[in-house]
Design a protein around this motif. Structure first.
Motif, PDB file in Angstrom:
ATOM      1  N   ALA A 103       0.937  -1.286   0.234  1.00  0.00           N
ATOM      2  CA  ALA A 103      -0.190   0.026  -0.077  1.00  0.00           C
ATOM      3  C   ALA A 103       0.926   1.435   0.115  1.00  0.00           C
ATOM      4  O   ALA A 103       0.578   2.117  -0.694  1.00  0.00           O
ATOM      5  N   GLN A 106       1.978   1.783  -3.375  1.00  0.00           N
ATOM      6  CA  GLN A 106       1.167   2.320  -4.323  1.00  0.00           C
ATOM      7  C   GLN A 106       0.851   4.018  -4.071  1.00  0.00           C
ATOM      8  O   GLN A 106       0.777   4.692  -5.026  1.00  0.00           O
ATOM      9  N   PRO A 417      -5.194   1.551  -2.165  1.00  0.00           N
ATOM     10  CA  PRO A 417      -5.643   0.962  -3.609  1.00  0.00           C
ATOM     11  C   PRO A 417      -6.746   1.807  -4.204  1.00  0.00           C
ATOM     12  O   PRO A 417      -6.615   1.768  -5.476  1.00  0.00           O
ATOM     13  N   ASP A 420      -4.520   3.877  -6.448  1.00  0.00           N
ATOM     14  CA  ASP A 420      -3.952   3.130  -7.647  1.00  0.00           C
ATOM     15  C   ASP A 420      -4.957   2.792  -8.582  1.00  0.00           C
ATOM     16  O   ASP A 420      -4.442   3.080  -9.993  1.00  0.00           O
ATOM     17  N   TRP A 421      -6.075   2.635  -8.344  1.00  0.00           N
ATOM     18  CA  TRP A 421      -7.202   2.496  -9.409  1.00  0.00           C
ATOM     19  C   TRP A 421      -7.308   4.197 -10.145  1.00  0.00           C
ATOM     20  O   TRP A 421      -7.430   3.916 -11.298  1.00  0.00           O
ATOM     21  N   ARG A 433      -3.583  -6.682 -10.551  1.00  0.00           N
ATOM     22  CA  ARG A 433      -3.512  -5.642 -10.179  1.00  0.00           C
ATOM     23  C   ARG A 433      -4.967  -5.324  -9.536  1.00  0.00           C
ATOM     24  O   ARG A 433      -4.859  -4.740  -8.412  1.00  0.00           O
ATOM     25  N   ASN A 437      -5.795  -4.831  -5.611  1.00  0.00           N
ATOM     26  CA  ASN A 437      -6.291  -3.772  -5.003  1.00  0.00           C
ATOM     27  C   ASN A 437      -7.581  -4.314  -4.198  1.00  0.00           C
ATOM     28  O   ASN A 437      -7.845  -3.736  -3.142  1.00  0.00           O
ATOM     29  N   THR A 440      -6.648  -5.797  -0.887  1.00  0.00           N
ATOM     30  CA  THR A 440      -6.161  -4.698   0.038  1.00  0.00           C
ATOM     31  C   THR A 440      -7.384  -4.068   0.609  1.00  0.00           C
ATOM     32  O   THR A 440      -7.356  -3.678   1.730  1.00  0.00           O
TER      33      THR A 440
END
Length: 469
Positions: A103, A106, A417, A420-421, A433, A437, A440
């Protein structure tokens, strides 16, 4: 001279217009980025090519990161292993550590993407990264960008000031337990007041570079306490391991999760530590500060948790030193050493709230005649605020647990996450991925819900003497 109107051919000069544009852009930037630019400004270290006047080395940053992860939670790991088991506990610790480190990577990637896309001079902090990533994200992400930034800042301040407040309670209660055997019994609130002067002094240090000696001394005390604790647990041998639980019931795992996550809660320091480095890329490389420090922390809390649970079993108490013979001089030394280590941990935990809150104060009252004196006064005010909270709220630890279950989990496992998205959606994400995500996020939501339930139940039991149905 009065300014002419445009009709008179007296438009503002290009210099003045550019100054106004710069001011406008500065006002629109999230506070985290404004703070970094306003503090570092023209103080770039030309030889290092970094926008930090006093950059930290790899070793210095490693010391800070280890310090940020080293606290009272170490000495609660015996109870955490009791609630998970001698075999299941270390395995879950490794999984949780991996998730938390992933995380943080990320977060750093999202920050790098935002800096590249917007051509920022430094990588933005956690809150600014959240806003920039959400603004570039799909669907409803942009509508929640500003709200998400404010939520991250609120969680960071609540979490870190919560740690600082608990430090007063922890140090005072443990010092009272030791010193009452030698002197006239003193109220615990007086011990809290005695902590105030040294904490105010160490919080006057304004840069991470100059906090390195404090972190070094704190780590020496903390790890001395860890080593002596392991010695005390093992000096008389261990009972048969068949008497210990190898894998606890699932209903006890939320208690393990809360304690273990507390030990890995250093995501608030990720961007500040990275951005203060002489070579920031050394923070996130395979053998960088983050991975090396996290592996070291995971190994040692697994060892201290397993050793203490193997020694005391189901009788293990919330903090391992509470199981020691209180008249044993060595055990008393351990308690004092741990308290000194925690005392010296305060400034590194208070660093992030200052970085978030001070820019708002600075902008509200600018121009400041004496900015350094004003910042020192503000830092002292934050210390006094946490001291008053510790002095005035009964059973403060229960409320801190509730806030930590929500804010710490949001910071460590839910926002990364989502970032990240948001920042990768244009380029497309591989299936693995998406699964990482989602996993997490699921761990974060589950931990937040479970932890909040347990904390609320404890509060209701403590104040109302009833349990949640």
């Amino acid at each position: 001279m009065p300014r002419k109107s445009p009709q008179d051919g007296g438009d503002r000069s290009d210099d003045e217009q550019s100054r106004q544009t710069e001011i406008l852009l500065q006002e629109r930037k999230p506070p985290g980025l404004v703070r970094q630019e306003s503090r570092n400004g023209n103080d770039r270290a030309a030889d290092a090519g970094t926008p930090v006047k006093h950059p930290t080395s790899y070793i210095e940053t490693l010391i800070h990161h280890v310090k940020a992860n080293t606290g009272a939670g170490f000495f609660a790991m015996g109870e955490a292993i009791k609630n998970s088991g001698l075999i299941l506990g270390p395995a879950l610790l490794a999984v949780l550590s991996t998730v938390c480190v992933f995380a943080q990577h990320q977060l750093m990637h999202a920050s790098a993407v935002a800096a590249e896309r917007l051509r920022l001079p430094v990588h933005p902090d956690f809150a600014a990264t959240t806003q920039y990533s959400f603004e570039a994200g799909p669907g409803a992400f942009p509508r929640w960008a500003v709200t998400a930034r404010k939520a991250v800042n609120a969680c960071l301040v609540l979490t870190q000031l919560g740690f600082c407040t608990v430090y007063f309670v922890f140090i005072a209660s443990n010092m009272k337990q030791v010193l009452d055997q030698y002197i006239v019994a003193i109220d615990v609130h007086i011990y809290m007041a005695l902590c105030l002067a040294p904490i105010l002094l160490e919080c006057s240090v304004r840069t991470l570079k100059y906090l390195v000696p404090v972190s070094v001394v704190s780590n020496v005390f903390m790890y001395s306490g860890v080593l002596v604790t392991l010695y005390i647990c093992s000096r008389d041998g261990f009972p048969e391991l068949s008497e210990r639980t190898l894998a606890a019931e699932w209903s006890r795992l939320p208690l393990f999760f809360g304690t273990a996550l507390y030990c890995f809660e250093a995501i608030a320091m990720t961007m500040p530590l990275r951005n203060e480095m002489r070579h920031p890329e050394d923070f996130s490389r395979p053998l960088g500060v983050l991975n090396v420090s996290s592996a070291f922390i995971t190994a040692q809390i697994a060892v201290i948790g397993c050793v203490s649970y193997a020694k005391y079993g189901e009788d293990i108490r919330a903090l391992i030193p509470l199981n020691f013979e209180q008249t044993d001089i060595l055990c008393q030394v351990v308690v004092v050493v741990i308290c000194v280590g925690i005392l010296l941990s305060y400034p590194i935990q208070a660093y992030v709230p200052v970085e978030i809150l001070w820019p708002h104060v600075e902008r509200r009252f600018r121009p400041l005649k004496h900015p350094v004196a004003a910042e020192l006064a503000f830092r002292s005010g934050l210390v006094l605020f946490t001291f008053l909270l510790a002095e005035s709220i009964p059973r403060l630890g229960l409320f801190i647990s509730l806030m930590g279950s929500v804010s710490s989990t949001l910071l460590a496992l839910i926002f990364p996450p989502l970032l990240d998205w948001a920042c990768r959606w244009r380029r497309g994400l591989p299936v693995w991925r998406h699964l990482a995500n989602a996993a997490t996020l699921a761990v974060g939501v589950l931990g937040c819900g479970w932890g909040s339930y347990v904390a609320l139940n404890d509060i209701i039991v403590a104040f109302g003497n009833v349990t949640v149905a």
